[in-house]
Design a protein around this motif. Structure first.
Motif, mmCIF file in Angstrom:
data_model
loop_
_atom_site.group_PDB
_atom_site.id
_atom_site.type_symbol
_atom_site.label_atom_id
_atom_site.label_comp_id
_atom_site.label_asym_id
_atom_site.label_seq_id
_atom_site.Cartn_x
_atom_site.Cartn_y
_atom_site.Cartn_z
ATOM 1 N N CYS A 168 35.453 62.901 25.084
ATOM 2 C CA CYS A 168 35.975 63.228 23.683
ATOM 3 C C CYS A 168 37.429 63.155 23.587
ATOM 4 N N HIS A 169 38.071 63.766 24.272
ATOM 5 C CA HIS A 169 39.469 63.753 24.072
ATOM 6 C C HIS A 169 40.315 62.473 24.346
ATOM 7 N N ASN A 170 39.900 61.567 25.194
ATOM 8 C CA ASN A 170 40.400 60.401 25.715
ATOM 9 C C ASN A 170 39.961 59.017 24.723
ATOM 10 N N GLN A 171 39.166 59.592 23.706
ATOM 11 C CA GLN A 171 38.522 58.557 23.200
ATOM 12 C C GLN A 171 39.256 57.366 22.425
ATOM 13 N N ARG A 172 40.499 57.930 22.052
ATOM 14 C CA ARG A 172 41.455 57.185 21.358
ATOM 15 C C ARG A 172 42.400 56.100 22.248
ATOM 16 N N LEU A 173 42.328 56.664 23.459
ATOM 17 C CA LEU A 173 42.937 55.782 24.575
ATOM 18 C C LEU A 173 42.195 54.817 25.415
ATOM 19 N N ARG A 174 40.831 54.878 24.904
ATOM 20 C CA ARG A 174 40.006 53.635 25.295
ATOM 21 C C ARG A 174 39.870 52.603 24.533
ATOM 22 N N MET A 228 27.706 50.524 38.839
ATOM 23 C CA MET A 228 28.531 49.238 38.104
ATOM 24 C C MET A 228 29.669 49.477 37.414
ATOM 25 N N SER A 229 29.829 50.791 36.832
ATOM 26 C CA SER A 229 30.980 50.866 35.943
ATOM 27 C C SER A 229 32.297 51.115 36.533
ATOM 28 N N PRO A 230 33.165 50.328 35.850
ATOM 29 C CA PRO A 230 34.649 50.400 36.454
ATOM 30 C C PRO A 230 35.316 51.822 36.512
ATOM 31 N N ASP A 231 34.865 52.576 35.572
ATOM 32 C CA ASP A 231 35.335 54.093 35.232
ATOM 33 C C ASP A 231 34.238 55.239 35.135
ATOM 34 N N PRO A 232 33.578 55.281 36.223
ATOM 35 C CA PRO A 232 32.168 55.849 35.714
ATOM 36 C C PRO A 232 32.442 57.574 35.516
ATOM 37 N N TYR A 233 33.794 58.125 35.777
ATOM 38 C CA TYR A 233 33.813 59.144 35.643
ATOM 39 C C TYR A 233 34.958 59.605 34.497
ATOM 40 N N TYR A 234 35.338 58.399 33.861
ATOM 41 C CA TYR A 234 36.115 58.602 32.506
ATOM 42 C C TYR A 234 37.753 59.019 33.073
ATOM 43 N N ASN A 235 38.075 58.569 34.330
ATOM 44 C CA ASN A 235 39.590 59.033 34.751
ATOM 45 C C ASN A 235 40.558 58.017 34.465
ATOM 46 N N VAL A 236 40.104 56.691 34.305
ATOM 47 C CA VAL A 236 41.142 55.763 33.988
ATOM 48 C C VAL A 236 41.163 55.662 32.388
ATOM 49 N N THR A 237 42.544 55.755 31.929
ATOM 50 C CA THR A 237 42.654 55.553 30.614
ATOM 51 C C THR A 237 44.066 54.682 30.388
ATOM 52 N N SER A 288 49.009 53.201 18.130
ATOM 53 C CA SER A 288 48.259 54.178 18.649
ATOM 54 C C SER A 288 47.540 55.460 17.694
ATOM 55 N N GLN A 289 48.364 55.574 16.272
ATOM 56 C CA GLN A 289 48.076 56.331 15.318
ATOM 57 C C GLN A 289 46.462 55.916 14.888
ATOM 58 N N LYS A 290 46.379 54.454 14.811
ATOM 59 C CA LYS A 290 45.146 53.854 14.329
ATOM 60 C C LYS A 290 44.702 52.975 15.409
ATOM 61 N N LYS A 291 43.444 53.259 15.823
ATOM 62 C CA LYS A 291 42.874 52.535 17.099
ATOM 63 C C LYS A 291 42.549 51.149 16.562
ATOM 64 N N ARG A 292 43.053 50.234 17.386
ATOM 65 C CA ARG A 292 42.940 48.882 17.083
ATOM 66 C C ARG A 292 42.074 48.138 17.998
ATOM 67 N N LYS A 293 41.438 47.046 17.630
ATOM 68 C CA LYS A 293 40.500 46.336 18.626
ATOM 69 C C LYS A 293 41.332 45.312 19.317
ATOM 70 N N ARG A 294 40.918 45.136 20.466
ATOM 71 C CA ARG A 294 41.603 44.036 21.424
ATOM 72 C C ARG A 294 40.766 43.125 21.871
ATOM 73 N N CYS A 295 41.121 41.801 22.509
ATOM 74 C CA CYS A 295 40.246 40.750 22.748
ATOM 75 C C CYS A 295 39.571 41.112 23.883
ATOM 76 N N PRO A 296 38.499 40.865 24.328
ATOM 77 C CA PRO A 296 37.705 41.289 25.481
ATOM 78 C C PRO A 296 38.076 40.083 26.748
ATOM 79 N N ILE A 297 38.811 39.035 26.432
ATOM 80 C CA ILE A 297 39.261 38.147 27.685
ATOM 81 C C ILE A 297 40.727 38.316 27.413
ATOM 82 N N SER A 298 41.313 37.819 28.777
ATOM 83 C CA SER A 298 42.917 37.903 28.995
ATOM 84 C C SER A 298 43.046 36.269 29.300
#
Length: 479
Positions: free
Chosen positions: A272-278, A360-369, A469-479
């Motif tokens: 809940c708290h780090n949702q904006r950072l994901r 399979m989750s790369p961040d199973p415990y929501y530690n990486v933001t 960061s004040q307004k969450k923006r979508k990013r492209c899922p490929i690099s």
């Protein structure tokens, strides 16, 4: 019993009787007995020679073949059944350096027929052996036309065969409830392939068998698609072309955190708290074809995060609510995904699907933001539009965007440093009006000027990043 053994036994019996007679004088009179030892040995040798002669005339009876791992390969072994079987797994990535060896020594690398293993058990070794057999069969198919194809086309064929063998192996491995192969747990395809290549015990494809082995047919189909090959010259044989030639570009790697970890009472605060950072993801940037799976994953992540946002408003039910939303969206993902061509591994594992997604989750415990992500000059690729509209620096940044942003992350840094040097010289040599901040930089030494201008750009990047960061923006899922 043969005549030789009969003679030996008779002699032994005679000696026993004579010995008994010498001890009991009531029944036998003692008298001298002599043996011609050389003559006795000569008779025994004749018997043995005669037996060898007749044995050589008999047909040889085949002995039953015992199963087990070989000493030099899976074709010759006799002894007790072992606890593990030696399988040369995985195979290395085909390269221009090992391509010749792949083709030249194909029949001097091991194959693993079904008779190599017992009828039951050893499931992991059998799965790996099947992957090796299929890959070697497909590589041999590519090598058959090696004389008529260009070398790069043969390498492209071998690479496709190897990558397909990795894909098929992981699909089967992850669908079975057992300790998964560690490389198959990696979600990013490029990293997964690198992991397999690094684990290869024979990356150079050198010969490991003393004698040629019989080829085994593959148990899965492989079709070479030459349209995906990057060619420098010469045409591909028309018979290999399966569809109209399209303008090719280098495939871009997926850059998406999928699947999300399963929410629990221990992780709900981070959820809940780090949702904006994901990140949230936009699929508008994806090419029209070739990225259907990435698009489906991006939509699923967005829907899960949207559900989390709603669940987090109610403190009492947020754990159960978030878990239910997570399960619902992944169930929908599997239903939608199964209609396509490629099956996601966890969707095949119905008995333990949710545990599979969690592993399979790369961040199973929501530690990486991205909370501690360092701001660098490369971030201009993400913030240049905001800088232009909200925090202009007084000079164009178009060259950075057009020349550096399409490159890989390591190459972006070198490109940015080079352009910063060139831009500093142009700005200071220009007769046009420049901002006062730039004029102050130009008064510095030639070595300090690029650093000074870099600080101007970095300040704008920081402001743009904080604004975004004040307004969450979508990013492209490929690099």
């Amino acid at each position: 019993m043969g005549p030789t053994w009969a003679l030996i036994c008779s002699t032994a019996l005679l000696l026993v009787l004579l010995s008994s007679a010498s001890e009991d004088e009531r029944f036998f009179e003692q008298h001298e007995v002599t043996f011609d030892i050389p003559q006795l040995m000569q008779e025994m040798q004749k018997e043995m020679d005669l037996r060898d002669h007749f044995d050589s005339q008999r047909p040889v009876q085949p002995q039953p073949r015992q199963r087990g791992p070989p000493t030099v390969g899976p074709r010759s072994y006799s002894g007790p059944l072992p606890t593990t079987y030696n399988v040369q797994f995985p195979l290395g990535r085909p390269t221009s350096e090992n391509l010749q060896a792949i083709c030249d020594y194909s029949d001097l690398r091991p194959r693993y027929p079904s008779s190599y293993f017992p009828d039951s058990g050893y499931g992991v070794d059998k799965l790996r052996a099947s992957a090796v057999n299929n890959a070697e069969a497909w590589l041999s198919t590519c090598c058959k036309d090696n004389q008529t194809w260009e070398r790069e086309v043969t390498l492209c064929c071998a690479t496709q065969a190897w990558e397909l063998s990795v894909e098929k192996y992981c699909e089967e491995d992850l669908s079975i409830k057992h300790p998964w192969y560690h490389c198959c747990k990696i979600n990013d395809n490029n990293k997964r392939l690198n992991c397999f290549s690094n684990d290869a015990p024979n990356p150079n494809y050198g010969p490991t068998q003393g004698l040629p082995v019989e080829p085994l047919p593959s148990t899965a189909e492989f079709t070479f698609n030459p349209n995906t090959c990057q060619r420098t010259h010469g045409p591909v044989p028309i018979a290999l072309i399966e569809r109209k030639t399209k303008k090719l570009s280098t495939p871009r790697a997926a850059d998406i955190s999928f699947p999300p970890g399963r929410p629990t009472a221990d992780t709900i605060e981070s959820v809940c708290h780090n949702q904006r950072l994901r990140p949230a993801y936009s699929i508008k940037c994806l090419p029209r074809s070739g990225y259907e799976m990435v698009a489906l994953q991006a939509k699923t992540v967005n829907l899960i995060e949207k559900g989390f946002k709603s669940c987090c408003k109610n403190k009492k039910t947020k754990v159960n609510c978030a878990d239910q939303k997570w399960r619902e969206e992944l169930n929908k993902f599997c239903l939608r995904e199964n209609r396509g061509r490629v099956n996601y591994p966890c969707c095949l594992n119905q008995s333990d699907k949710y545990s599979c997604f969690q592993q399979m989750s790369p961040d199973p415990y929501y530690n990486v933001t991205s909370a501690h992500e360092e701001v660098s000059l490369n971030k201009i690729c993400d913030t240049h539009k905001t800088i232009k509209k909200k925090f202009p620096v007084g000079f164009p940044l178009k060259d950075f965007v057009t020349q550096c942003c399409p490159l890989q992350e390591e190459e972006k840094t070198a490109c940015s440093a080079r352009l910063l040097e060139e831009m500093s010289q142009k700005l200071c040599a220009s007769k046009r009006a420049v901002p006062s901040t730039v004029r102050r930089c130009c008064k510095s030494s030639s070595q300090e000027t690029p650093q000074c201008i870099s600080k101007i750009i970095m300040s704008a990047i920081t402001k743009a990043t904080n604004f975004s960061s004040q307004k969450k923006r979508k990013r492209c899922p490929i690099s």
